[in-house]
Write an enzyme that holds these catalytic residues in place. Structure first.
Site, PDB file in Angstrom:
ATOM      1  N   GLU A 190      53.126  12.725  42.399  1.00 22.70           N
ATOM      2  CA  GLU A 190      52.823  13.779  43.377  1.00 22.70           C
ATOM      3  C   GLU A 190      51.481  13.552  44.073  1.00 22.70           C
ATOM      4  O   GLU A 190      50.522  14.308  43.862  1.00 22.70           O
ATOM      5  CB  GLU A 190      52.840  15.153  42.703  1.00 22.70           C
ATOM      6  CG  GLU A 190      54.217  15.573  42.265  1.00 22.70           C
ATOM      7  CD  GLU A 190      54.297  17.059  41.933  1.00 22.70           C
ATOM      8  OE1 GLU A 190      53.266  17.665  41.650  1.00 22.70           O
ATOM      9  OE2 GLU A 190      55.424  17.588  41.976  1.00 22.70           O
ATOM     10  N   GLU A 341      62.005  15.573  39.941  1.00 17.46           N
ATOM     11  CA  GLU A 341      61.728  16.683  39.016  1.00 17.46           C
ATOM     12  C   GLU A 341      62.410  17.935  39.565  1.00 17.46           C
ATOM     13  O   GLU A 341      62.370  18.192  40.762  1.00 17.46           O
ATOM     14  CB  GLU A 341      60.218  16.960  38.914  1.00 17.46           C
ATOM     15  CG  GLU A 341      59.435  15.820  38.309  1.00 17.46           C
ATOM     16  CD  GLU A 341      57.935  16.106  38.247  1.00 17.46           C
ATOM     17  OE1 GLU A 341      57.537  17.266  38.436  1.00 17.46           O
ATOM     18  OE2 GLU A 341      57.177  15.156  38.033  1.00 17.46           O
TER      19      GLU A 341
HETATM   20  C1  GLA Z   1      54.684  18.734  38.946  1.00 14.24           C
HETATM   21  C2  GLA Z   1      54.262  17.524  38.150  1.00 14.24           C
HETATM   22  C3  GLA Z   1      54.719  17.561  36.725  1.00 14.24           C
HETATM   23  C4  GLA Z   1      54.578  18.947  36.137  1.00 14.24           C
HETATM   24  C5  GLA Z   1      55.340  19.922  37.006  1.00 14.24           C
HETATM   25  C6  GLA Z   1      55.335  21.337  36.474  1.00 14.24           C
HETATM   26  O1  GLA Z   1      55.864  18.592  39.548  1.00 14.24           O
HETATM   27  O2  GLA Z   1      54.694  16.324  38.744  1.00 14.24           O
HETATM   28  O3  GLA Z   1      53.935  16.638  35.997  1.00 14.24           O
HETATM   29  O4  GLA Z   1      53.239  19.295  36.110  1.00 14.24           O
HETATM   30  O5  GLA Z   1      54.734  19.947  38.267  1.00 14.24           O
HETATM   31  O6  GLA Z   1      56.099  22.198  37.277  1.00 14.24           O
END
Ligand code: GLA
Length: 699
Positions: A190, A341
């Protein structure tokens, strides 16, 4: 006003709200083959429907791993992501690498038939590094250097951090790049925060020199005569994106984009040097999809496919917004993507981190697939026993046993296994596109002029009626090919330069219908006002222009509806331009003037909409445009039901989701195979959060 336009105005002002197909009619552009379908052939990422989660074996005793993998397999997982935060486990002491545990985890996963995506750990530099080399730590735009203890505390620009990243990633690629069970890589995690450290500042100056050559050119582009900003030395140029001249802030955004691209390329090259060619490389972009700290088309250019992290946060799935975000992500590479995710019920970071309704986790997965996702990975498999995220939704509990959501994820696993043979090789295909442009978004963000001018909402106002008519809507950048689209909508295209003006002109003359929203064509590449009225370089093509824009402090009448927040006063400069909408009683300046105008040009059409219209007006506008452009609507579905379509390899897939709380019945236009429930159907009843996956046997 011509008689034809007069009739049009009456219709828009009346209850029917239907735009004349004749007025909008334009010969059709030919539809090209499905994007992504052919590009996908032979690549593992598109050869299956992938289901899995983020797993952190470094947090658990190795004896536990087999049980985790067994439980994953039992719910239908075929992929797992590991490694992305484990730098201190991979290199506990500077220069002492331990990749064996990762290799063991990858090989154990293989025994359970689970493929692995490896994340590089550059989001979380280890403590020994930040202590010994504090220059690797990020500096925020107020000049504060971050400390250890969280994540994202690294500088994307610091050459030493780049070197350290390259070293660890090279070691990983040497250890794992030839493991057949590794199907791909995720770089970092991210991408979010740029850095304003001395190395970044030096790179900024170099970047400016390369772009402008001389300070005279820069001074001219940014009109630095204004407020005595003239620069006589490159190092005088400020460096931030939140406090200054929009000219430099726009360039700063481009520079930050280039820094992320280089940060990523550094790791990408390290992986490619050792990895099997079949292993893909992607990154998981977060920020709920629409974030615009940097240009996400540029980031994705070097990657094999795009992926993002789909979270709801507080409340429940907002189907249009979430669906549009998937379409945005599909547009980054114009091909299918992964959701790297997704939330297993709830998160830990929202104001209220509520659980999704029973069935909504499944609906969310199928919405992603319906919009072109070929991979869905839950975050996360099992929460660490301590750390910042112990309260997040997960699939296993702290006891290592399935939580209630495990059963729903298992159902998703069964569904995906059943549907994969039909769905693999298909992609959403649309005859219409919405244009999205990061530099244009930045310019409007710098000078919004109305606190409620939300560009994503403006885009979604156009998206909703398009989506109601069609199973698939594309959202793409203006720079890519457009000829496959019969209708192109540019809701927020503030920058229209020479090249883009030529391209859009050719599109219109060639038979396409282009709809421009408010603020279009106001700026050039340097965020300078065009020395002519909006839509600037397209004003002659339009045969009309914006006399004045107005931020609205109260709604104004337009046709039979209303405009809020923004209204532009349009004038007509050519005899063949038609008025589509007129202001009624407004702010005095706008009263009775044109709010939307249209002109047939060559084989196509250009339309300019100067106001933010209410839903009824927007529906009339879009329905008329679709009809005029010869876009066939997909079959109607009841309120709350979303229709999604994927096509390819001679197959046509229909996915239906009931996002509402009541049962809904859908009449199918013809007999279809019900892939999940079996049998041939002519109608389907969907309970709340119900999903149907159908194959249209006629095609
Ligand atoms: C982000 C991060 C993850 C985790 C999620 C929690 O997407 O990439 O590592 O912290 O948030 O929602």
């Amino acid at each position: 006003m011509s008689r034809k336009a007069g009739r049009m105005f009456q219709r828009l002002g009346g209850s029917a709200l239907l735009l004349s197909a004749m007025l909008f009619s334009a010969p059709m552009a030919q539809a090209a083959p499905a994007p992504g379908a052919s590009a996908a052939s032979g690549q593992a990422q598109f050869d299956n429907l992938w289901l899995g989660s983020a797993w952190y074996p470094e947090q658990w005793p190795e004896e536990r791993w087999a049980e985790d993998l067994r439980l994953m397999k039992a719910h239908g997982a075929n992929v797992v992501r590991i490694g992305e935060f484990a730098w201190s486990r991979m290199e506990p002491i500077e220069g002492q690498y331990d990749m064996d545990w990762l290799v063991r985890a990858v090989r154990l996963a293989d025994r359970y038939g689970i493929k692995v995506v490896i994340g590089t750990p550059t989001d979380t530099p280890p403590a020994w590094m930040t202590q010994k080399y504090p220059e690797v730590l990020r500096v925020d735009s107020d000049g504060r250097r971050l400390g250890h203890g969280g994540r994202r505390q690294f500088s994307i620009s610091d050459p030493h951090y780049r070197q350290l990243s390259r070293d660890i990633v090279s070691r990983m690629a040497q250890a794992l790049g030839r493991e057949a069970n590794v199907i791909g890589w995720q770089i970092g995690n991210e991408y979010t925060d740029e850095s304003y450290d001395p190395a970044a500042r030096a790179a900024w100056v170099d970047w400016l020199k390369a772009r402008y050559g001389t300070l005279d050119k820069l001074n001219d582009a940014w009109t630095t005569a204004y407020w005595s900003q003239t620069y006589s030395d490159w190092t005088q140029v400020p460096f931030n994106t939140d406090k200054g001249n929009p000219g430099w802030m726009l360039e700063c955004k481009r520079f930050i984009t280039s820094q992320w691209v280089a940060f990523q390329k550094n790791q990408l090259d390290a992986i490619r040097a050792h990895a099997l060619p079949a292993q893909f490389i992607t990154t998981n972009l977060g920020g709920l999809g629409w974030a615009n700290r940097f240009d996400r088309y540029a980031i994705n250019r070097d990657l094999d496919f795009a992926s993002w992290d789909n979270y709801v946060g507080t409340g429940h799935l907002k189907s249009y917004r979430n669906g549009a975000t998937h379409d945005l992500v599909r547009g980054w590479k114009r091909k299918n993507f992964w959701v790297m995710e997704i939330q297993p019920g709830f998160v830990n970071w929202a104001p209220v981190s509520n659980m999704l309704y029973p069935g909504e986790t499944r609906a969310m997965a199928w919405q992603a697939i319906g919009h072109g996702a070929d991979g869905i990975l839950y975050w996360q498999w099992r929460n660490a026993l301590n750390g910042q995220e112990t309260m997040h939704g997960s699939i296993l509990g702290p006891d290592g046993k399935p939580l209630p959501v495990y059963e729903e994820v298992s159902r998703i696993g069964r569904d995906m296994a059943k549907a994969a043979p039909a769905i693999v090789g298909t992609s959403p295909v649309s005859p219409v596109a919405i244009l999205q442009d990061y530099p244009s978004r930045w310019t409007i963000d710098f000078q919004p002029h109305h606190k409620d001018y939300d560009q994503i909402s403006v885009l979604l106002d156009y998206y909703a009626p398009l989506k109601d008519a069609l199973g698939s809507v594309d959202i793409v950048e203006a720079q890519g090919p457009l000829d496959r689209y019969k209708l192109v909508v540019a809701p927020n295209l503030s920058i229209i330069n020479d090249d883009l003006a030529k391209k859009l002109t050719a599109y219109v003359r060639g038979g396409g219908h282009l709809i421009l929203g408010p603020r279009s064509g106001q700026r050039d590449d340097y965020d300078r006002l065009q020395p002519r009225r909006q839509p600037g370089l397209l004003a002659d093509l339009l045969g009309g222009q914006v006399e004045q824009f107005y931020a609205l402090d109260e709604p104004v009448e337009v046709g039979s509806g209303k405009a809020t927040i923004w209204a532009e006063d349009l004038s007509i400069k050519a005899s063949d331009v038609e008025t589509l909408l007129r202001y009624g009683k407004a702010n005095g300046w706008l009263d009775g003037h044109a709010a939307a105008i249209t002109r047939r040009v060559g084989k196509g059409r250009i339309t300019y909409v100067g106001a933010l219209l209410d839903q009824g007006l927007m529906k009339g506008l879009i329905d008329g445009a679709l009809e005029g452009a010869g876009v066939a609507r997909d079959f109607p579905v009841p309120a709350d039901v979303e229709l999604m379509t994927r096509e390819g390899d001679g197959r046509s897939i229909v996915i239906l989701i009931n996002h509402g709380r009541e049962d809904r019945s859908v009449t199918l236009p013809r007999t279809m195979d019900d892939i999940l429930e079996g049998g041939r159907k002519t109608s389907i009843t969907l309970a709340a959060e119900g999903v149907a996956v159908l194959q249209d046997v006629r095609k």
